[in-house]
Design an enzyme around this catalytic site. Structure first.
Site, PDB file in Angstrom:
ATOM      1  N   THR A 207       0.850  -1.191   0.000  1.00  0.00           N
ATOM      2  CA  THR A 207       0.000   0.000   0.000  1.00  0.00           C
ATOM      3  C   THR A 207       0.884   1.239   0.000  1.00  0.00           C
ATOM      4  O   THR A 207       1.971   1.208   0.562  1.00  0.00           O
ATOM      5  CB  THR A 207      -0.864  -0.019   1.277  1.00  0.00           C
ATOM      6  OG1 THR A 207      -1.826  -1.049   1.131  1.00  0.00           O
ATOM      7  CG2 THR A 207      -1.565   1.297   1.550  1.00  0.00           C
ATOM      8  N   ARG A 235     -14.607  -6.566  -0.101  1.00  0.00           N
ATOM      9  CA  ARG A 235     -13.913  -6.280   1.177  1.00  0.00           C
ATOM     10  C   ARG A 235     -13.287  -4.882   1.111  1.00  0.00           C
ATOM     11  O   ARG A 235     -12.644  -4.506   0.144  1.00  0.00           O
ATOM     12  CB  ARG A 235     -12.829  -7.332   1.411  1.00  0.00           C
ATOM     13  CG  ARG A 235     -11.989  -7.099   2.687  1.00  0.00           C
ATOM     14  CD  ARG A 235     -10.708  -6.374   2.390  1.00  0.00           C
ATOM     15  NE  ARG A 235      -9.807  -6.310   3.547  1.00  0.00           N
ATOM     16  CZ  ARG A 235      -8.707  -5.579   3.590  1.00  0.00           C
ATOM     17  NH1 ARG A 235      -8.349  -4.851   2.555  1.00  0.00           N
ATOM     18  NH2 ARG A 235      -7.933  -5.568   4.658  1.00  0.00           N
ATOM     19  N   GLY A 237     -10.710  -2.309   3.184  1.00  0.00           N
ATOM     20  CA  GLY A 237      -9.722  -2.269   4.265  1.00  0.00           C
ATOM     21  C   GLY A 237      -9.727  -0.933   4.979  1.00  0.00           C
ATOM     22  O   GLY A 237     -10.691  -0.161   4.911  1.00  0.00           O
ATOM     23  N   ASP A 238      -8.628  -0.666   5.649  1.00  0.00           N
ATOM     24  CA  ASP A 238      -8.525   0.570   6.446  1.00  0.00           C
ATOM     25  C   ASP A 238      -8.163   1.791   5.593  1.00  0.00           C
ATOM     26  O   ASP A 238      -8.441   2.926   5.994  1.00  0.00           O
ATOM     27  CB  ASP A 238      -7.446   0.403   7.521  1.00  0.00           C
ATOM     28  CG  ASP A 238      -6.081   0.124   6.890  1.00  0.00           C
ATOM     29  OD1 ASP A 238      -6.000  -0.773   6.016  1.00  0.00           O
ATOM     30  OD2 ASP A 238      -5.103   0.809   7.239  1.00  0.00           O
ATOM     31  N   THR A 258      -0.306   1.443   6.852  1.00  0.00           N
ATOM     32  CA  THR A 258      -0.253   0.264   5.987  1.00  0.00           C
ATOM     33  C   THR A 258      -0.161  -0.975   6.860  1.00  0.00           C
ATOM     34  O   THR A 258       0.502  -0.960   7.897  1.00  0.00           O
ATOM     35  CB  THR A 258       0.959   0.310   5.032  1.00  0.00           C
ATOM     36  OG1 THR A 258       1.049  -0.951   4.352  1.00  0.00           O
ATOM     37  CG2 THR A 258       2.267   0.587   5.745  1.00  0.00           C
ATOM     38  N   GLY A 259      -0.847  -2.015   6.449  1.00  0.00           N
ATOM     39  CA  GLY A 259      -0.797  -3.229   7.253  1.00  0.00           C
ATOM     40  C   GLY A 259      -2.100  -3.995   7.141  1.00  0.00           C
ATOM     41  O   GLY A 259      -2.891  -3.771   6.219  1.00  0.00           O
ATOM     42  N   GLY A 261      -5.455  -4.445   7.415  1.00  0.00           N
ATOM     43  CA  GLY A 261      -6.470  -3.408   7.542  1.00  0.00           C
ATOM     44  C   GLY A 261      -7.538  -3.634   8.593  1.00  0.00           C
ATOM     45  O   GLY A 261      -8.001  -2.677   9.232  1.00  0.00           O
TER      46      GLY A 261
HETATM   47  N1  ASP Z   1      -3.934  -1.786   4.772  1.00  0.00           N
HETATM   48  C1  ASP Z   1      -4.217  -2.377   3.491  1.00  0.00           C
HETATM   49  C2  ASP Z   1      -5.539  -3.096   3.572  1.00  0.00           C
HETATM   50  O1  ASP Z   1      -5.789  -3.757   4.549  1.00  0.00           O
HETATM   51  C3  ASP Z   1      -3.175  -3.314   3.014  1.00  0.00           C
HETATM   52  C4  ASP Z   1      -1.746  -2.822   3.134  1.00  0.00           C
HETATM   53  O2  ASP Z   1      -1.477  -1.837   3.778  1.00  0.00           O
HETATM   54  O3  ASP Z   1      -0.866  -3.441   2.567  1.00  0.00           O
HETATM   55  O4  ASP Z   1      -6.288  -3.035   2.634  1.00  0.00           O
END
Ligand code: ASP
Length: 342
Positions: A207, A235, A237-238, A258-259, A261
């Site tokens: 991300t 779906r 995410g965050d 990022t992570g 979500g």
């Molecule tokens: N945070 C993002 C999500 O969950 C994914 C990512 O940060 O790599 O959609």
């Protein structure tokens, strides 16, 4: 009396010096995703390509700030470079859903007045961060999703692109690996983490995001993503969720996350960091450390954040093995990093 005038003059002088240096202060930080990124598993060519693209994105944002441009423009400029690169999980390099399509999420926030815009699950927009900004500036809404977001885009003259333009070989390979694992374990909704762990390093996440402080003292933050590999269609995410993946308020800080979500949504990560800065007077480094390491880590939430305050202090914090990241404060050299502990 003379003494009083002298003290007053000195105070005035001190104030204006501090003020002058403050007003020349601007800064930017970007990320290209956090995850299991290990030097030993990355070729020197790949590492060089990531570093070069991070630097290009950072420079694009920095150039806007240097010319006196707005932090919002800097955030978009930096993110566009990464969205247009197949290296990152945003725009061109977006991951695949379980069904083999790409659904993109993005959001942006203005620290001056907490205006915000977001899009979720768009499939035919090359630069979702630009559309998020249009939602913020040209609609009464904060978040638009799917077909509605695309209808809005068309009505504003944004060209529609084929979903296939987001196809890349390495993301397809990731999807195949993830599906193999998910199908074998029949856990698509239950154990996403196992699937993520089955993915080849270093392409698990990616991300992108940026936070910027302009010469007018305004903060902005933005995030753009393809989400997580093999995600169920629909779906979200965050990244497009204000307060979770993106947040900006001049009184506290600007954050892009990022992570994983789902954790970032449940723990309201971006807003929690800024709340600690605003109400507990924590530094951005301390607040980010607390949330990423003490709140998220114990519950299994992996990822990281970039954080910037209105004085140009930066935190690049993650609880994974690495995070693609870069930052630059006015007049200082750029810093680009991938691995490391913070
Ligand atoms: N945070 C993002 C999500 O969950 C994914 C990512 O940060 O790599 O959609």
């Amino acid at each position: 009396m003379n003494k009083l005038i002298w003290i007053a003059a000195c105070l005035l002088c001190l104030f204006s010096t501090a003020h002058a240096s403050e007003s020349a202060r601007f800064a930017i930080a970007i990320h290209g995703g956090a995850g299991t990124i290990e030097k030993s598993k990355m070729t020197p060519e790949k590492e060089a390509a990531y570093r070069a693209k991070l630097e290009e994105a950072l420079n694009a944002g920095y150039a806007v700030l240097e010319k006196g441009g707005a932090s919002l423009d800097a955030v978009v400029a930096a993110i566009n470079v990464m969205e247009d690169s197949p290296l990152f999980n945003a725009g061109r390099g977006a991951v695949y859903t379980y069904d083999g399509a790409h659904e993109l999420d993005a959001s942006i926030m203005d620290g001056r007045d907490r205006q915000a815009g977001a899009v979720a699950g768009v499939k035919h927009v090359a630069n979702p961060i630009n559309l998020a900004r249009m939602v913020m500036e040209d609609s009464p809404f904060v978040m638009l999703s799917g077909e509605g977001a695309e209808a809005f885009a068309r009505s504003r003259g944004v060209p529609m692109v084929d979903n296939k333009i987001f196809d890349t070989e390495q993301r397809r390979e990731q999807l195949d690996r993830a599906k193999e694992k998910l199908d074998r374990e029949n856990k698509q909704d239950k154990d996403y983490r196992a699937a993520v762990e089955a993915l080849p390093v270093p392409f698990r996440m990616g991300t992108v995001g940026a936070v910027a402080l302009d010469q007018q003292g305004n903060l902005a933050a933005g995030t753009s993503t393809g989400g997580m590999t093999a995600k169920r269609y629909g779906r979200i995410g965050d990244s497009p969720v204000i307060g979770a993946g993106t947040f900006a308020d001049n009184r506290s800080c600007a954050v892009s996350a990022t992570g994983h979500g789902e954790y970032f949504i449940r723990y309201n990560v971006a807003a929690d960091i800024c709340t600690r800065v605003e109400y507990q007077n924590k530094s951005v480094v301390q607040a980010a450390d607390e949330v990423i390491k003490q709140v998220l880590m114990p519950v299994g939430g992996t990822g990281g954040v970039i954080v910037l305050d209105a004085r140009g202090n930066i935190a690049l914090t993650f609880n994974t093995k690495g995070m693609y990241r870069a930052s630059r404060v006015a007049g200082q050299p750029a810093e680009v990093a991938i691995f490391g502990s913070r």
